[in-house]
Design a protein around this motif. Structure first.
Motif, mmCIF file in Angstrom:
data_model
loop_
_atom_site.group_PDB
_atom_site.id
_atom_site.type_symbol
_atom_site.label_atom_id
_atom_site.label_comp_id
_atom_site.label_asym_id
_atom_site.label_seq_id
_atom_site.Cartn_x
_atom_site.Cartn_y
_atom_site.Cartn_z
ATOM 1 N N SER A 106 0.829 -1.218 0.000
ATOM 2 C CA SER A 106 0.000 0.000 0.000
ATOM 3 C C SER A 106 0.856 1.258 0.000
ATOM 4 C CB SER A 106 -0.927 0.004 1.224
ATOM 5 O OG SER A 106 -1.811 -1.103 1.193
ATOM 6 N N PHE A 107 1.994 1.226 0.674
ATOM 7 C CA PHE A 107 2.876 2.387 0.709
ATOM 8 C C PHE A 107 3.345 2.760 -0.715
ATOM 9 C CE2 PHE A 107 4.367 1.258 5.248
ATOM 10 C CZ PHE A 107 3.222 1.831 5.777
ATOM 11 N N ASP A 108 3.564 1.748 -1.538
ATOM 12 C CA ASP A 108 4.065 2.007 -2.886
ATOM 13 C C ASP A 108 2.970 2.510 -3.839
ATOM 14 O OD1 ASP A 108 6.556 1.162 -2.066
ATOM 15 O OD2 ASP A 108 6.218 -0.927 -2.685
ATOM 16 N N SER A 109 1.713 2.159 -3.544
ATOM 17 C CA SER A 109 0.636 2.481 -4.487
ATOM 18 C C SER A 109 -0.325 3.566 -3.993
ATOM 19 C CB SER A 109 -0.171 1.219 -4.806
ATOM 20 O OG SER A 109 -0.736 0.687 -3.636
ATOM 21 N N SER A 110 -0.362 3.818 -2.699
ATOM 22 C CA SER A 110 -1.331 4.767 -2.149
ATOM 23 C C SER A 110 -0.650 6.087 -1.785
ATOM 24 C CB SER A 110 -2.005 4.175 -0.907
ATOM 25 O OG SER A 110 -2.899 5.102 -0.344
ATOM 26 N N THR A 111 -1.416 7.187 -1.935
ATOM 27 C CA THR A 111 -0.917 8.516 -1.556
ATOM 28 C C THR A 111 -1.703 9.093 -0.378
ATOM 29 O OG1 THR A 111 -2.392 9.529 -3.209
ATOM 30 C CG2 THR A 111 -0.118 9.024 -3.892
ATOM 31 N N ASP A 112 -2.636 8.299 0.160
ATOM 32 C CA ASP A 112 -3.451 8.752 1.296
ATOM 33 C C ASP A 112 -2.681 8.460 2.594
ATOM 34 O OD1 ASP A 112 -5.348 9.457 3.121
ATOM 35 O OD2 ASP A 112 -6.953 8.218 2.272
ATOM 36 N N ILE A 113 -2.052 9.485 3.110
ATOM 37 C CA ILE A 113 -1.220 9.308 4.301
ATOM 38 C C ILE A 113 -2.054 8.907 5.515
ATOM 39 C CG2 ILE A 113 0.421 10.426 5.854
ATOM 40 C CD1 ILE A 113 1.453 9.985 3.029
ATOM 41 N N GLU A 114 -3.208 9.498 5.659
ATOM 42 C CA GLU A 114 -4.041 9.188 6.828
ATOM 43 C C GLU A 114 -4.480 7.728 6.822
ATOM 44 O OE1 GLU A 114 -4.703 11.009 9.449
ATOM 45 O OE2 GLU A 114 -3.426 12.611 8.630
ATOM 46 N N ALA A 115 -4.809 7.199 5.645
ATOM 47 C CA ALA A 115 -5.205 5.789 5.551
ATOM 48 C C ALA A 115 -4.037 4.867 5.891
ATOM 49 C CB ALA A 115 -5.736 5.488 4.157
ATOM 50 N N LEU A 116 -2.841 5.260 5.441
ATOM 51 C CA LEU A 116 -1.650 4.461 5.754
ATOM 52 C C LEU A 116 -1.357 4.473 7.255
ATOM 53 C CD1 LEU A 116 0.687 5.506 2.788
ATOM 54 C CD2 LEU A 116 -0.576 3.356 3.059
ATOM 55 N N LYS A 117 -1.474 5.643 7.857
ATOM 56 C CA LYS A 117 -1.243 5.741 9.303
ATOM 57 C C LYS A 117 -2.258 4.895 10.068
ATOM 58 C CE LYS A 117 -0.414 9.701 11.145
ATOM 59 N NZ LYS A 117 -0.522 11.147 11.488
ATOM 60 N N LEU A 166 -3.517 -0.051 13.252
ATOM 61 C CA LEU A 166 -4.258 -1.312 13.404
ATOM 62 C C LEU A 166 -3.309 -2.508 13.547
ATOM 63 C CD1 LEU A 166 -7.135 -0.748 10.797
ATOM 64 C CD2 LEU A 166 -7.341 -0.783 13.293
ATOM 65 N N ILE A 167 -2.251 -2.496 12.732
ATOM 66 C CA ILE A 167 -1.278 -3.601 12.800
ATOM 67 C C ILE A 167 -0.548 -3.593 14.154
ATOM 68 C CG2 ILE A 167 0.819 -4.549 11.789
ATOM 69 C CD1 ILE A 167 -0.108 -3.431 9.088
ATOM 70 N N TYR A 168 -0.204 -2.384 14.610
ATOM 71 C CA TYR A 168 0.477 -2.274 15.908
ATOM 72 C C TYR A 168 -0.409 -2.801 17.042
ATOM 73 C CZ TYR A 168 2.094 -0.151 20.244
ATOM 74 O OH TYR A 168 2.482 0.045 21.541
ATOM 75 N N ASN A 169 -1.664 -2.383 17.056
ATOM 76 C CA ASN A 169 -2.579 -2.844 18.101
ATOM 77 C C ASN A 169 -2.778 -4.362 18.053
ATOM 78 O OD1 ASN A 169 -3.015 -0.254 19.127
ATOM 79 N ND2 ASN A 169 -4.693 0.153 17.661
ATOM 80 N N LYS A 170 -2.839 -4.889 16.850
ATOM 81 C CA LYS A 170 -2.991 -6.342 16.694
ATOM 82 C C LYS A 170 -1.769 -7.077 17.245
ATOM 83 C CE LYS A 170 -4.204 -9.765 13.161
ATOM 84 N NZ LYS A 170 -4.517 -9.979 11.715
ATOM 85 N N LEU A 171 -0.586 -6.541 16.935
ATOM 86 C CA LEU A 171 0.649 -7.150 17.429
ATOM 87 C C LEU A 171 0.737 -7.071 18.953
ATOM 88 C CD1 LEU A 171 3.466 -8.385 17.036
ATOM 89 C CD2 LEU A 171 4.341 -6.071 16.643
#
Length: 211
Positions: A125-136, A141-146
């Protein structure tokens, strides 16, 4: 003729008396011999002769040296058996411990693998998306899951900031003037978070203490 008869009777009486006397003398000689023999030969309580030879049915006496050697051989055999049992127990315990550690590691890795998959998708997603808020938001979500996955294994973060400095759980890397009097001797900043695992410190918190 009658005179001869009386003479014969007297002779017979004398002969019988001589025989009795000879028999009595013979008995006396035998008794004397037996008395001498009994005085020379030792007797037991039952009146039996005591000879120097061991009874025919008695067990032979063991030599003390042979008995000691037999005892040493028996003790050595017991020691070797006990040592072999201990070595088998030690190897089996070590093997079971390795298997337990390996099994626990496998469970933790299986728990983290789905999170690794999420990180791989986030990288795409980092390579294809420009929506910074969505990436953050995805990273959060990944951090909380971990973190929840690690919490399920007994991991717990220390709350150090604002707490009294405790050398048992904190590692002071610097001292700065406290911004207020009530923060003197307390943690005013946390450089690296500390963690417990099942209430045991696995990493000390690196902190700055107010002076």
């Amino acid at each position: 003729m009658p005179e001869n008869t009386e003479f014969n009777i007297d002779q017979d009486k004398n002969y019988e008396m001589n025989e009795d006397k000879a028999s009595l003398e013979t008995d006396n000689l035998v008794n004397e011999e037996n008395s001498e023999i009994s005085n020379n030969v030792p007797l037991d309580n039952a009146g039996q002769e005591i000879s120097g030879e061991a009874p025919a049915g008695g067990a032979p006496k063991l030599d003390p040296l042979d008995a000691a050697k037999a005892e040493i051989a028996e003790l050595k055999d017991k020691y070797l058996r006990l040592y072999a049992d201990f070595e088998n127990f030690r190897r089996r315990t070590a093997k079971e411990k390795l298997e337990m550690i390996s099994g626990a590691s496998a469970d933790t890795v299986k728990l983290i693998l789905p999170i690794v998959d999420d990180f791989e998708r986030a990288k795409v997603s980092f390579d294809s998306s420009t929506d910074i808020e969505a990436l953050k938001e995805g990273v959060d979500l990944i951090y909380n899951k971990l973190y929840k996955a690690l919490e399920s294994k007994g991991l717990k973060a220390m709350e150090s900031k604002g707490a009294d400095f405790d050398a048992e759980i904190h590692e002071s890397i610097a001292q700065f003037p406290a911004p207020s009097e009530d923060l003197k001797g307390k943690v005013i900043d946390e450089i690296e978070k500390g963690y417990y695992l099942n209430d045991k410190v696995i990493r000390y918190a690196k902190v700055i203490v107010g002076a």
